[in-house]
Design an enzyme around this catalytic site. Structure first.
Site, PDB file in Angstrom:
ATOM      1  CD  GLU A   2      -2.319   1.165   2.904  1.00  0.00           C
ATOM      2  OE1 GLU A   2      -3.191   1.978   2.740  1.00  0.00           O
ATOM      3  OE2 GLU A   2      -2.697   0.246   3.556  1.00  0.00           O
ATOM      4  CG  ASP A 107      12.083   1.767  17.280  1.00  0.00           C
ATOM      5  OD1 ASP A 107      12.852   2.411  18.351  1.00  0.00           O
ATOM      6  OD2 ASP A 107      13.286   1.334  16.194  1.00  0.00           O
TER       7      ASP A 107
END
Length: 212
Positions: A2, A107
């Site tokens: 995408e 993260d």
């Protein structure tokens, strides 16, 4: 794959709200639905290998797969001494709370979040199922503001011991940065370990082992 049209800064309140919704979502993986912590595959945190083998207890998972893993990589006498003391008493930080698996980015810092068509978007994760509070381990370089935390905690209120556990989750990422980038992060590691264990560091001087 995408295509995402990155552009602009995240609205802090919207980011906090959407992150809390992600943490509250029903796990998509059967092992996590059954209350296990980990991920179907190991991955990396930066360039550091991050083991994600399933475990049915969060404290055990964090002790073995996160804290002790980073300490073994650091191979430093002082960090090992202080970190082992912390690992041996890790349950104390979770007394009175129940931890359920949440899908984590893993993260989450300012370089891994942006806006897409005006909506918050996070990318480049180190994903696993863990304690939702562990998401804030990189908050020291994520620039989260008051509106972010207010929106997040409106959906997921702080539990007793939150601030102390936050230091634990900061420690994981500071240890990782020490392993990746060296001594500049050593004092932060020893300072957090001192706060968490009550044991003073040896002057903040690294005693990293070297192969002879």
């Amino acid at each position: 794959m995408e295509y995402l049209n990155f552009g602009g800064r995240c609205d802090q309140a919207a980011l906090g709200h959407e992150l809390a919704k992600m943490h509250l979502a029903e796990p998509a993986v059967e092992e996590a639905k059954q209350g296990n912590f980990g991920f179907p595959v190991d991955n990396t945190i930066g360039a550091t290998p991050q083991p994600n083998g399933w475990m049915d207890n969060w404290v055990d998972f964090f002790r073995e797969r996160r804290l002790l893993h980073q300490l073994r990589l650091a191979n430093d006498a002082q960090l090992t001494k202080m970190g082992t003391k912390l690992a041996d008493n890790l349950e104390d930080l979770f007394e009175g709370i129940t931890v359920k698996p949440s899908i984590l980015h893993g993260d989450l810092w300012s370089g891994n979040l942006t806006a897409v068509d005006g909506h918050p978007s996070v990318f480049d994760p180190a994903t696993y199922y863990g304690h939702h509070e562990a998401e804030f381990g990189m908050s020291w370089c994520a620039s989260f503001g008051n509106k972010f935390y207010e929106a997040y905690h409106e959906l997921i209120p702080k539990e007793p011991g939150f601030e102390r556990r936050k230091k634990l989750y900061l420690l994981y990422h500071y240890l990782n940065h020490y392993n990746l980038f060296g001594g500049g992060y050593y004092s932060q590691c020893t300072s957090l370990l001192s706060d968490l264990t009550g044991e003073s560091s040896a002057g903040g001087v690294s005693s990293r082992f070297y192969d002879m």
